[in-house]
Enzyme design. Structure first.
Site, PDB file in Angstrom:
ATOM      1  CE  LYS A 176      -1.676   2.845   2.739  1.00 31.21           C
ATOM      2  NZ  LYS A 176      -1.429   4.123   2.020  1.00 31.21           N
ATOM      3  CD  GLU A 251      12.996   3.810   9.195  1.00 35.44           C
ATOM      4  OE1 GLU A 251      12.978   4.624  10.146  1.00 35.44           O
ATOM      5  OE2 GLU A 251      13.076   4.143   8.011  1.00 35.44           O
ATOM      6  CB  CYS A 285      13.013   8.568   9.244  1.00 37.80           C
ATOM      7  SG  CYS A 285      13.977   7.556   8.134  1.00 37.80           S
ATOM      8  CD  GLU A 385      10.160  12.298  12.401  1.00 39.80           C
ATOM      9  OE1 GLU A 385       9.058  11.740  12.458  1.00 39.80           O
ATOM     10  OE2 GLU A 385      11.189  11.743  11.979  1.00 39.80           O
TER      11      GLU A 385
HETATM   12  P1  NAI Z   1       1.829   8.262   8.364  1.00 38.47           P
HETATM   13  O1  NAI Z   1       2.575   7.451   9.341  1.00 38.47           O
HETATM   14  O2  NAI Z   1       0.421   8.618   8.668  1.00 38.47           O
HETATM   15  O3  NAI Z   1       1.843   7.531   6.927  1.00 38.47           O
HETATM   16  C1  NAI Z   1       2.743   6.521   6.523  1.00 38.47           C
HETATM   17  C2  NAI Z   1       1.974   5.386   5.847  1.00 38.47           C
HETATM   18  O4  NAI Z   1       1.104   4.782   6.787  1.00 38.47           O
HETATM   19  C3  NAI Z   1       1.076   5.835   4.687  1.00 38.47           C
HETATM   20  O5  NAI Z   1       1.080   4.851   3.686  1.00 38.47           O
HETATM   21  C4  NAI Z   1      -0.291   5.915   5.341  1.00 38.47           C
HETATM   22  O6  NAI Z   1      -1.357   5.766   4.432  1.00 38.47           O
HETATM   23  C5  NAI Z   1      -0.230   4.748   6.305  1.00 38.47           C
HETATM   24  N1  NAI Z   1      -1.144   4.828   7.444  1.00 38.47           N
HETATM   25  C6  NAI Z   1      -1.591   5.943   8.091  1.00 38.47           C
HETATM   26  N2  NAI Z   1      -2.440   5.601   9.081  1.00 38.47           N
HETATM   27  C7  NAI Z   1      -2.549   4.247   9.081  1.00 38.47           C
HETATM   28  C8  NAI Z   1      -3.267   3.304   9.866  1.00 38.47           C
HETATM   29  N3  NAI Z   1      -4.069   3.699  10.863  1.00 38.47           N
HETATM   30  N4  NAI Z   1      -3.131   1.996   9.591  1.00 38.47           N
HETATM   31  C9  NAI Z   1      -2.314   1.580   8.592  1.00 38.47           C
HETATM   32  N5  NAI Z   1      -1.626   2.422   7.808  1.00 38.47           N
HETATM   33  C10 NAI Z   1      -1.717   3.750   8.045  1.00 38.47           C
HETATM   34  O7  NAI Z   1       2.682   9.588   8.102  1.00 38.47           O
HETATM   35  P2  NAI Z   1       2.151  10.986   7.486  1.00 38.47           P
HETATM   36  O8  NAI Z   1       0.812  11.312   8.078  1.00 38.47           O
HETATM   37  O9  NAI Z   1       2.273  10.929   6.029  1.00 38.47           O
HETATM   38  O10 NAI Z   1       3.229  12.013   8.059  1.00 38.47           O
HETATM   39  C11 NAI Z   1       3.131  12.512   9.384  1.00 38.47           C
HETATM   40  C12 NAI Z   1       4.477  12.539  10.066  1.00 38.47           C
HETATM   41  O11 NAI Z   1       5.008  11.228  10.142  1.00 38.47           O
HETATM   42  C13 NAI Z   1       5.557  13.319   9.354  1.00 38.47           C
HETATM   43  O12 NAI Z   1       5.494  14.673   9.638  1.00 38.47           O
HETATM   44  C14 NAI Z   1       6.806  12.689   9.898  1.00 38.47           C
HETATM   45  O13 NAI Z   1       7.117  13.244  11.158  1.00 38.47           O
HETATM   46  C15 NAI Z   1       6.422  11.251  10.090  1.00 38.47           C
HETATM   47  N6  NAI Z   1       6.892  10.424   8.953  1.00 38.47           N
HETATM   48  C16 NAI Z   1       8.002   9.657   9.116  1.00 38.47           C
HETATM   49  C17 NAI Z   1       8.511   8.935   8.045  1.00 38.47           C
HETATM   50  C18 NAI Z   1       9.729   8.106   8.179  1.00 38.47           C
HETATM   51  O14 NAI Z   1      10.468   7.943   7.215  1.00 38.47           O
HETATM   52  N7  NAI Z   1       9.983   7.498   9.322  1.00 38.47           N
HETATM   53  C19 NAI Z   1       7.905   9.000   6.725  1.00 38.47           C
HETATM   54  C20 NAI Z   1       6.685   9.779   6.663  1.00 38.47           C
HETATM   55  C21 NAI Z   1       6.232  10.473   7.756  1.00 38.47           C
END
Ligand code: NAI
Ligand code: MG
Length: 482
Positions: A176, A251, A285, A385
């Site tokens: 996904k 991660e 990250c 972050e």
């Molecule tokens: P997110 O964690 O919500 O999204 C990442 C993935 O998880 C996306 O594919 C999203 O559709 C999915 N997702 C979201 N909620 C879910 C759920 N309840 N169950 C299963 N899958 C789910 O991150 P978002 O909202 O895009 O960004 C918010 C913050 O997260 C950023 O500001 C940053 O701080 C952090 N982040 C960290 C990343 C990393 O590389 N560790 C990458 C992206 C965001």
């Protein structure tokens, strides 16, 4: 006309069952560039059922010899290299990142396929004689149906580092991709189909976290979730995955320390420290956003970082002159801007770069690279972050002082140490509670090197040999010859 993307389920390109779609934006202009299927539980059910069937029937593993599994991945790597420029442009358009960074990402994607293609033929087990009659073996088998849930900052890399390892191990796989950047994730099935991957091994569903991600995590037919994203969602996944005792690799984020000792090669330390915060718009990250600098070189360092921020050229990622693109979304722009406001009340705003003046980019999600000085390690901007181009510079006195401050965080993904004293470098690396420590560098993440966090930055490892092990179950087989 915006392109209408489709899901890839059981070898067919299909819309979501209910036909709903969502918009995909160009972050540099705010324009809609594509629409994608708004997948829900019934779409997840179809993909998992197919992945389950192919796995349980043994069509892929053990049906496909490991040499052939390896060759498919090696061919996928070749195809990615052939398509590198097209894929890099697609990634840059979708994420906003500078095209040169897109090329680097896609080059690494090709290598990920090659690297794990090599591993497919090197998965061995173990055996031991207990006495003349009794022995046991340890077999390594794929964990089953794996699901990858991935973020938007390195869309193709984050998907491939999970997918290539999972396929090498013999898993079937449902991906996904992130709702913000689904384009390159949907190229992966085309690449793997051309490479000869049998139908039903790999599926891609676009959609949002709560409606498409959550049903994957809850699905009893999925054995393992590999996730990269926010800490909050990582916790949700661990909690709801517990219901079916899923294997999880998480991660998550970080607030990584970057330590500049006075005895380092200062020009390269300053340069590398800047890269570690401003590269990829700061949407990394492992970004080294807490910059600890020895008091004796502190003023020079702050000046160097401000100069750096001012020379960064913001613009459309597809423009070769651009060195920093827009943030991924309006939401992310607002979030980072809020942190800059908070920072202004907590610390000294030392300097900022400038926004693009091109009127075509007036609705793009740009945030100027920003340097805060005299930040206290307890400040909000030093604890949370931000995921944007925002640096916090913090002075320190001595090694003990800086190690204590560096470890004073809930996160533990990465850390960087700059010094020419090898003893000090290694002693500091030992003392840091982080999954990755760079010495005299910041951010390299070679595919060969395991990647993952201590503390609240995650569980398990991706990349390297460890990344493969996480897709393998161990079966102990006891034999009695008496
Ligand atoms: P997110 O964690 O919500 O999204 C990442 C993935 O998880 C996306 O594919 C999203 O559709 C999915 N997702 C979201 N909620 C879910 C759920 N309840 N169950 C299963 N899958 C789910 O991150 P978002 O909202 O895009 O960004 C918010 C913050 O997260 C950023 O500001 C940053 O701080 C952090 N982040 C960290 C990343 C990393 O590389 N560790 C990458 C992206 C965001
Ligand atoms: Mg989210």
């Amino acid at each position: 006309m915006a392109e209408a993307l489709q899901n890839y389920v059981d070898g067919k390109w299909v819309d979501a069952v209910d036909g709903e779609r969502f918009d995909v934006f160009n972050p540099a202009t705010g324009e809609v560039i594509a629409t994608a299927p708004h997948s829900k539980r019934e779409d997840v059910d179809a993909a998992v059922a197919a992945a389950r069937r192919v796995f349980d029937d043994g069509e892929w593993w053990p049906g496909t010899p490991s040499r052939e599994r390896g060759r498919i991945l090696l061919r996928a790597g070749e195809i990615v290299r052939r398509e590198l420029e097209r894929l890099a442009r697609m990634e840059s358009l979708d994420t906003g990142k500078p095209i040169e960074d897109g090329r680097e990402d896609v080059g690494e994607v090709a290598f990920m396929f090659e690297y794990y293609g090599g591993w497919a033929t090197k998965i061995d087990g173990d055996a031991q004689h207990l006495d003349a009659d009794r022995m046991f073996m340890v077999w390594k088998e794929p964990v089953g149906v794996a699901a990858g849930i991935t973020p938007w900052n390195y869309p193709m890399m984050m998907a491939t580092q999970k997918l290539a390892a999972g396929l090498a191990a013999g898993c079937t796989f449902v991906l996904k991709p992130p709702e913000q950047t689904p384009l390159t994730g949907l190229e992966l099935p085309k690449i793997l189909e051309e490479a000869g991957l049998p139908t039903g091994v790999f599926h891609v569903l676009t959609g949002f976290g709560e409606t498409a991600g959550a049903p994957l995590v809850e699905h009893p037919g999925v054995d393992k979730i590999c996730f990269t994203g926010s800490r909050e969602v990582g916790k949700i996944i661990m909690r709801s995955g517990a219901e079916t005792l899923k294997r999880v690799t998480l991660e998550l984020g970080g607030k990584s320390p970057n330590i500049v000792f006075a005895d380092s090669d200062l020009p390269s330390a300053f340069e590398g420290t800047g890269n570690g915060v401003f590269w990829n718009q700061g949407e990394i990250c492992s970004a080294g956003t807490r910059v600890f600098v020895d008091r004796s070189v502190y003023d020079d360092a702050v000046n160097a970082f401000v100069d750096r921020a001012k020379t960064i050229r913001l613009g459309d990622g597809l423009d070769e002159e651009t060195t920093m693109g827009p943030l991924i979304s309006l939401e992310q722009k607002d979030r980072v801007s809020r942190y800059i406001e908070i920072g202004t009340s907590e610390a000294k705003l030392a300097g900022q770069g400038s926004l693009p003046d091109d009127r075509r980019l007036a609705n793009g999600y740009f945030v100027a690279p920003t340097v805060f000085a005299d930040v206290d390690n307890s400040a909000t901007i030093a604890r949370e972050e931000i995921f944007g181009p925002v640096m916090s510079v913090i002075p320190f006195q001595d090694v003990d002082d800086v190690v204590r401050l560096a470890n004073d965080t809930e996160y533990g993904l990465a850390a960087a140490v700059w010094t020419t004293d090898i003893k000090k470098a290694l002693r500091t690396a030992q003392a840091l509670r982080a999954g990755i420590v760079w010495i005299n560098d910041s951010q390299p993440a070679p595919t060969e090197m395991p990647w993952g966090g201590y503390k609240q930055s995650g569980i398990g490892r991706e990349l390297g040999k460890e990344g493969l092990e996480d897709f393998l179950e161990k079966k102990s087989v006891y034999v009695n010859l008496a």
